[in-house]
Design a protein around this motif. Sequence first.
Motif, short mmCIF file in Angstrom:
data_model
loop_
_atom_site.label_atom_id
_atom_site.label_comp_id
_atom_site.label_asym_id
_atom_site.label_seq_id
_atom_site.Cartn_x
_atom_site.Cartn_y
_atom_site.Cartn_z
N ILE A 1 0.91 -1.21 -0.16
CA ILE A 1 0.12 0.04 -0.01
C ILE A 1 0.84 1.29 -0.02
CG2 ILE A 1 -1.61 1.42 1.42
CD1 ILE A 1 -2.86 -1.18 2.40
N VAL A 2 1.75 1.32 0.72
CA VAL A 2 2.66 2.47 1.03
C VAL A 2 3.53 2.86 -0.21
CG1 VAL A 2 4.40 3.51 2.42
CG2 VAL A 2 2.81 2.40 3.57
N SER A 3 4.22 1.59 -0.53
CA SER A 3 5.01 1.89 -2.28
C SER A 3 4.25 2.19 -2.91
CB SER A 3 5.92 0.59 -2.16
OG SER A 3 6.67 0.41 -0.98
N GLY A 4 2.88 1.52 -3.13
CA GLY A 4 2.08 1.79 -4.09
C GLY A 4 1.68 3.24 -4.40
N ILE A 5 1.20 3.82 -3.12
CA ILE A 5 0.60 4.91 -3.37
C ILE A 5 1.72 5.98 -3.55
CG2 ILE A 5 -0.54 6.81 -1.83
CD1 ILE A 5 -2.10 4.71 -0.42
N VAL A 6 2.84 5.90 -2.70
CA VAL A 6 4.17 6.72 -2.90
C VAL A 6 4.59 6.79 -4.49
CG1 VAL A 6 6.63 7.22 -2.63
CG2 VAL A 6 5.07 6.82 -0.74
N LEU B 1 3.62 7.57 6.80
CA LEU B 1 4.70 7.33 5.87
C LEU B 1 4.92 7.50 4.46
CD1 LEU B 1 4.31 3.24 6.91
CD2 LEU B 1 6.13 4.78 7.61
N ILE B 2 3.71 8.07 4.17
CA ILE B 2 3.62 8.33 2.69
C ILE B 2 3.91 9.64 2.19
CG2 ILE B 2 1.93 8.86 0.78
CD1 ILE B 2 0.46 6.18 1.88
N LEU B 3 3.24 10.83 3.02
CA LEU B 3 3.59 12.27 2.71
C LEU B 3 5.06 12.64 2.70
CD1 LEU B 3 0.65 13.65 4.85
CD2 LEU B 3 0.70 13.25 2.36
N PRO B 4 5.98 12.15 3.64
CA PRO B 4 7.27 12.75 3.47
C PRO B 4 8.01 12.21 2.23
CG PRO B 4 6.87 12.07 5.74
CD PRO B 4 5.44 11.68 4.91
N ALA B 5 7.44 11.08 1.63
CA ALA B 5 8.12 10.52 0.48
C ALA B 5 7.70 10.85 -0.79
CB ALA B 5 8.15 8.98 0.61
N MET B 6 6.73 11.82 -0.78
CA MET B 6 5.87 12.32 -1.98
C MET B 6 6.84 12.90 -3.07
SD MET B 6 3.20 10.75 -2.47
CE MET B 6 1.40 11.22 -2.74
N ILE C 1 11.62 4.92 -7.62
CA ILE C 1 10.67 5.32 -6.58
C ILE C 1 10.42 4.16 -5.71
CG2 ILE C 1 8.43 6.76 -5.66
CD1 ILE C 1 8.80 8.59 -8.10
N PHE C 2 9.76 3.24 -6.51
CA PHE C 2 9.03 2.23 -5.52
C PHE C 2 10.24 1.45 -5.08
CE2 PHE C 2 7.80 -2.33 -5.33
CZ PHE C 2 6.68 -2.31 -5.09
N ILE C 3 11.31 1.19 -5.74
CA ILE C 3 12.38 0.35 -5.05
C ILE C 3 12.78 1.22 -3.66
CG2 ILE C 3 14.73 -0.61 -5.14
CD1 ILE C 3 14.14 -1.30 -8.02
N GLY C 4 13.08 2.58 -3.81
CA GLY C 4 13.39 3.41 -2.73
C GLY C 4 12.52 3.43 -1.57
N GLU C 5 11.25 3.27 -1.83
CA GLU C 5 10.18 3.41 -0.91
C GLU C 5 10.07 2.04 -0.16
OE1 GLU C 5 9.04 5.70 0.40
OE2 GLU C 5 7.84 4.82 1.96
N TRP C 6 10.09 0.77 -0.93
CA TRP C 6 9.87 -0.42 -0.64
C TRP C 6 11.08 -0.77 0.54
CZ3 TRP C 6 6.19 -4.07 -1.36
CH2 TRP C 6 6.62 -5.49 -1.24
#
Lengths: 289, 269
Positions: free
Chosen positions: B67-72, B133-138, B192-197
């Motif tokens: 969920i988090v990586s997907g939305i980010v 988790l999501i907002l600071p990574a956007m 972005i996905f890999i970084g967030e994952w």
Amino acid sequence: MARKFLPYFYILPLLAFIAVFTYIPIATSINLSFREWDFMSATKPFVGLENYQLLLTSTEFWNSVKITAIFAIISVPLRLALALMAASFLTSEKFAPRMLRGAFFLPSVTSTVSIAVVFSWVFSTDYGVANALLKHIGVGKIPWMQDPQLALLVLILVNTWKQIGYDIVIYIAGLQAIPQELYDAAAVDGGRRFHVFRRVTMPLVMPTTYFLLVISVIEAFQVFTIVNVMTHGGPASATDMLVNMLYRVGFTLFDIGTGSALAVLLFILLIALSLIKSRVIGRKVHYEA
Amino acid sequence: MKLENPVQSLFALLFGLLFLSPALYSIWLSFQTADAYYAGGLEFTVDNYGRAVGQYHFARYLLNSVIVSGIVTVGGISIATLAAYAFARFRFRGGDLLFGAVVATLMIPSHISLIPNYLTLAKVGLLDSYAGLILPAMASAFATFFLRQYIRGIPRSLDEAAYMDGATSLQVLWRVIVPLSRPAILSMALFIFIGEWNSYIWPLVAIGKDDLYTLQVGLARLYRINPGEGVIDWPLVMAASTISILPVLLGFALVERHLVRGITMGAVK
């Protein structure tokens, strides 16, 4: 006329996030670094430079600086030397070199936590592979993670294993940009392989080397995950690198003032390194061969 | 030596396997029973995965990470593409300065915002939430920079033809720029996905509730809390580790080329 404002609307979301989560925090950190606070109390008294003074006179801080510097001094040349060596074998687009490149690159996209956990097991004293292999050649159990020097060395190895694929990919791009004629000319002149490497390859990948050098020094100063998972900074602070100290001071001791001062010092240091990257390197390091 | 004949290829293959052997062996270990492993024997089971997913909540962690990586990824790439389009195609007052401010963040170490972001999210009550988790990574400055360079390489005459047909600037973005930038957008989305994952320090400080842990935080904790009595239950930990790297491994096999291209373009001008 709405059209005039359109581009501002398009960049607004990006700028809003950057402002809230990057630029304002810099100001907040600087502000907090002059105060004393523990997350809880209602007041944040101004203490001037006291946090910086405390930090710069503590053995803890200089221990962290020393360990981070040692980490960088060993790991950066190791990474670059191994990566350049590997890259020089892998420039062709044939199947085997591409597979091998993929293998080297894989860890750099894999989760650092997983890598840290796997290597915790590899180097665990009783059930680890490292000691199991050493047993075959008659070496007794080595307490990798319990020995201060070995623990730091293990972290360096793990970091190298993870990052080297990135270095290799960048080096390959640098090597592929070297015109084939230069190698042909060197071959005509009867250059031996090592000689060609030293006289042609090395100087011509210098810009790439400097790029990687600065990038990996910057990275070394930000290492956190492997420390947090594998050693927690121990044994006896032997692997307490700067960001680990920042995390410890801020989020386990709740000393926000000192933590922020540390963050500001780290920030200044890394910005200085980045500026070296964009200034000095852009000018000084060009093909001089 | 160019690694072209069969002998050299075989050597290259073996070397690659050797290099990856710690990871491969950890997967192998995840299918063994702990009892046999500690007794020096060998016995296979999938029970470690069952326990990791059930008893130790890794199904939940996996869901959180997805969920988090997907939305980010979706949010981050949209925000970056929109901004990159503006920076590439419009001349506006302060444009260069603002673009400079975006690119400058690439130099700023993320750790300086660790404590402040924690305070910001605490103030608005978003610690212990997906949003926290999501907002600071956007905001991805790198993706913005990369996509702007890419879009600038697309001939402007294509935009103009669309404008002639009465398209609005958003339609130009959606119908002309996005389709032509697909490889670059895909590269950056992956980036972005890999970084967030794989991100760790932020979820570690922002989340204190077990049911919101991402895979990385959950895995680090599983290793730390040490479920085996006295000795670490390595097969269980390795099953959890395998769960947390598998999606990236599968994705990597599909898109290695895109990823490598993205990374190289960022580094070598």
